[in-house]
Design a protein around this motif. Sequence first.
Motif, PDB file in Angstrom:
ATOM      1  N   GLY A 173     -10.332  -0.028  -4.996  1.00  0.00           N
ATOM      2  CA  GLY A 173      -9.391   0.151  -3.909  1.00  0.00           C
ATOM      3  C   GLY A 173      -7.934   0.046  -4.319  1.00  0.00           C
ATOM      4  O   GLY A 173      -7.098   0.866  -3.944  1.00  0.00           O
ATOM      5  N   LYS A 174      -7.600  -0.965  -5.117  1.00  0.00           N
ATOM      6  CA  LYS A 174      -6.220  -1.169  -5.542  1.00  0.00           C
ATOM      7  C   LYS A 174      -5.735  -0.077  -6.490  1.00  0.00           C
ATOM      8  O   LYS A 174      -4.552   0.196  -6.574  1.00  0.00           O
ATOM      9  N   MET A 175      -6.658   0.535  -7.210  1.00  0.00           N
ATOM     10  CA  MET A 175      -6.263   1.593  -8.138  1.00  0.00           C
ATOM     11  C   MET A 175      -5.964   2.903  -7.420  1.00  0.00           C
ATOM     12  O   MET A 175      -5.233   3.745  -7.934  1.00  0.00           O
ATOM     13  N   VAL A 227      -5.321   4.963   6.477  1.00  0.00           N
ATOM     14  CA  VAL A 227      -6.205   5.450   5.407  1.00  0.00           C
ATOM     15  C   VAL A 227      -6.018   4.615   4.139  1.00  0.00           C
ATOM     16  O   VAL A 227      -6.994   4.180   3.507  1.00  0.00           O
ATOM     17  N   ALA A 228      -4.755   4.384   3.760  1.00  0.00           N
ATOM     18  CA  ALA A 228      -4.469   3.621   2.541  1.00  0.00           C
ATOM     19  C   ALA A 228      -4.967   2.177   2.669  1.00  0.00           C
ATOM     20  O   ALA A 228      -5.482   1.598   1.703  1.00  0.00           O
ATOM     21  N   TYR A 229      -4.808   1.613   3.849  1.00  0.00           N
ATOM     22  CA  TYR A 229      -5.242   0.227   4.067  1.00  0.00           C
ATOM     23  C   TYR A 229      -6.761   0.110   3.931  1.00  0.00           C
ATOM     24  O   TYR A 229      -7.271  -0.841   3.330  1.00  0.00           O
ATOM     25  N   ILE A 230      -7.481   1.087   4.471  1.00  0.00           N
ATOM     26  CA  ILE A 230      -8.940   1.081   4.370  1.00  0.00           C
ATOM     27  C   ILE A 230      -9.378   1.255   2.918  1.00  0.00           C
ATOM     28  O   ILE A 230     -10.269   0.545   2.432  1.00  0.00           O
ATOM     29  N   ILE A 252       0.827  -1.218   0.000  1.00  0.00           N
ATOM     30  CA  ILE A 252       0.000   0.000   0.000  1.00  0.00           C
ATOM     31  C   ILE A 252       0.865   1.274   0.000  1.00  0.00           C
ATOM     32  O   ILE A 252       0.373   2.353   0.304  1.00  0.00           O
ATOM     33  N   SER A 253       2.140   1.132  -0.357  1.00  0.00           N
ATOM     34  CA  SER A 253       3.041   2.292  -0.357  1.00  0.00           C
ATOM     35  C   SER A 253       2.552   3.384  -1.309  1.00  0.00           C
ATOM     36  O   SER A 253       2.720   4.579  -1.032  1.00  0.00           O
ATOM     37  N   PHE A 254       1.947   2.982  -2.420  1.00  0.00           N
ATOM     38  CA  PHE A 254       1.393   3.961  -3.364  1.00  0.00           C
ATOM     39  C   PHE A 254       0.307   4.784  -2.675  1.00  0.00           C
ATOM     40  O   PHE A 254       0.274   6.013  -2.785  1.00  0.00           O
ATOM     41  N   GLY A 255      -0.560   4.104  -1.925  1.00  0.00           N
ATOM     42  CA  GLY A 255      -1.622   4.803  -1.205  1.00  0.00           C
ATOM     43  C   GLY A 255      -1.085   5.677  -0.094  1.00  0.00           C
ATOM     44  O   GLY A 255      -1.611   6.771   0.156  1.00  0.00           O
ATOM     45  N   ILE A 256      -0.037   5.222   0.577  1.00  0.00           N
ATOM     46  CA  ILE A 256       0.584   6.033   1.633  1.00  0.00           C
ATOM     47  C   ILE A 256       1.170   7.298   1.023  1.00  0.00           C
ATOM     48  O   ILE A 256       1.034   8.395   1.586  1.00  0.00           O
ATOM     49  N   TYR A 257       1.815   7.150  -0.138  1.00  0.00           N
ATOM     50  CA  TYR A 257       2.367   8.329  -0.815  1.00  0.00           C
ATOM     51  C   TYR A 257       1.251   9.317  -1.165  1.00  0.00           C
ATOM     52  O   TYR A 257       1.388  10.528  -0.961  1.00  0.00           O
TER      53      TYR A 257
END
Length: 347
Positions: free
Chosen positions: A343-345, A332-335, A287-292
């Motif tokens: 979600g993955k996008m 937040v990214a995990y949710i 989920i590093s993309f989402g964290i970014y």
Amino acid sequence: MDTKTSDGRLLYADVLRVIATFAVIFIHVSAISMTGDIIGSSAWMTMSVYNMLCRWAVPMFVMLSGMFLLDPLKKITYKDIFFKYILRVLTALIVWGTFYNLVDHYGLKSISITTIAASLYRTLCADTHYHLWFLYLIIGLYIITPVLRSFIKGADKRDIEYYLIISIVVTCILRLLERDTVIGLWLSKLDLKMITGYSMYYVMGYYLKTYDLKKTVRTLIYGSAIVGLLGSVILDIVLSMDKNIINIPMFNDNLGLITLLVAVSIFIFFKGKEIRYSRFIDISAKISFGIYLTHDYCINVLYTLNIDTLSFAPVLSIPIIVIIVFILAFIVAYIIRKIPYVGKMLS
């Protein structure tokens, strides 16, 4: 032999992805309070040091993309490039670009069809929050990926080294010369843009993954990176104080030679280490993309609550805030990741 996770991912690549994510947050947290009125203070010096020590983060993300997407053994079609990789990043860019424009220009309390439409329009006009520039970069690299894959497929080690040497010389060294110098004029007329810029890191990632460097070469890179980084930190502080500016662009350049050496050093260091599986690293890497994407909003939330790097000693406040931001962005990214279909996008 590279150690892999159960789903085939390289453990050292996951570790690099996670620490690069932390490094990006360090850059943005340390920069948020770097204003002209504190130049020369101990707080400003601390922020500058943290900022410069983490400049390798974005180059690392690019190398991590290149190490996988340029691998000839990985089957990637034109359909994959446009409808898998580019579509994912473009979707994230539009959604998050609209979100950040809504927050930056109107505030979440002013959500309406009109403000959402205006925010979307800004995003479609490439006017987005500052940290989303990376998504444009990745889309550009994805577009030229088939060409670079063809080069890699037909190239041997020496061919790739030739490409990298020319790219490093032009991008990291000659690019700094003024256009009105003889070499600068030559460079502008040769028009070597096809081998300059972030494509250097893209190809470098594949090269470092595929080939092992000799011990003497690794030692030289480590030594040059350490000396160069220490020297650039000192010079940046001294010259910034002398010129009364926040920092010297040359020393904070993602495409600079010192940044390249540091990024390569960190890459080969972790590649050479035996790494054990960690559930935390596994999930964080996924989920590093989402964290970014979400971390800068988390920084701004803390900032509005008067929790910033000047709350107390920056040498302690910066890493503490970085950890808090990472945890918030992780949640937040995990949710978001759990949202069906999209979600993955978005993470």
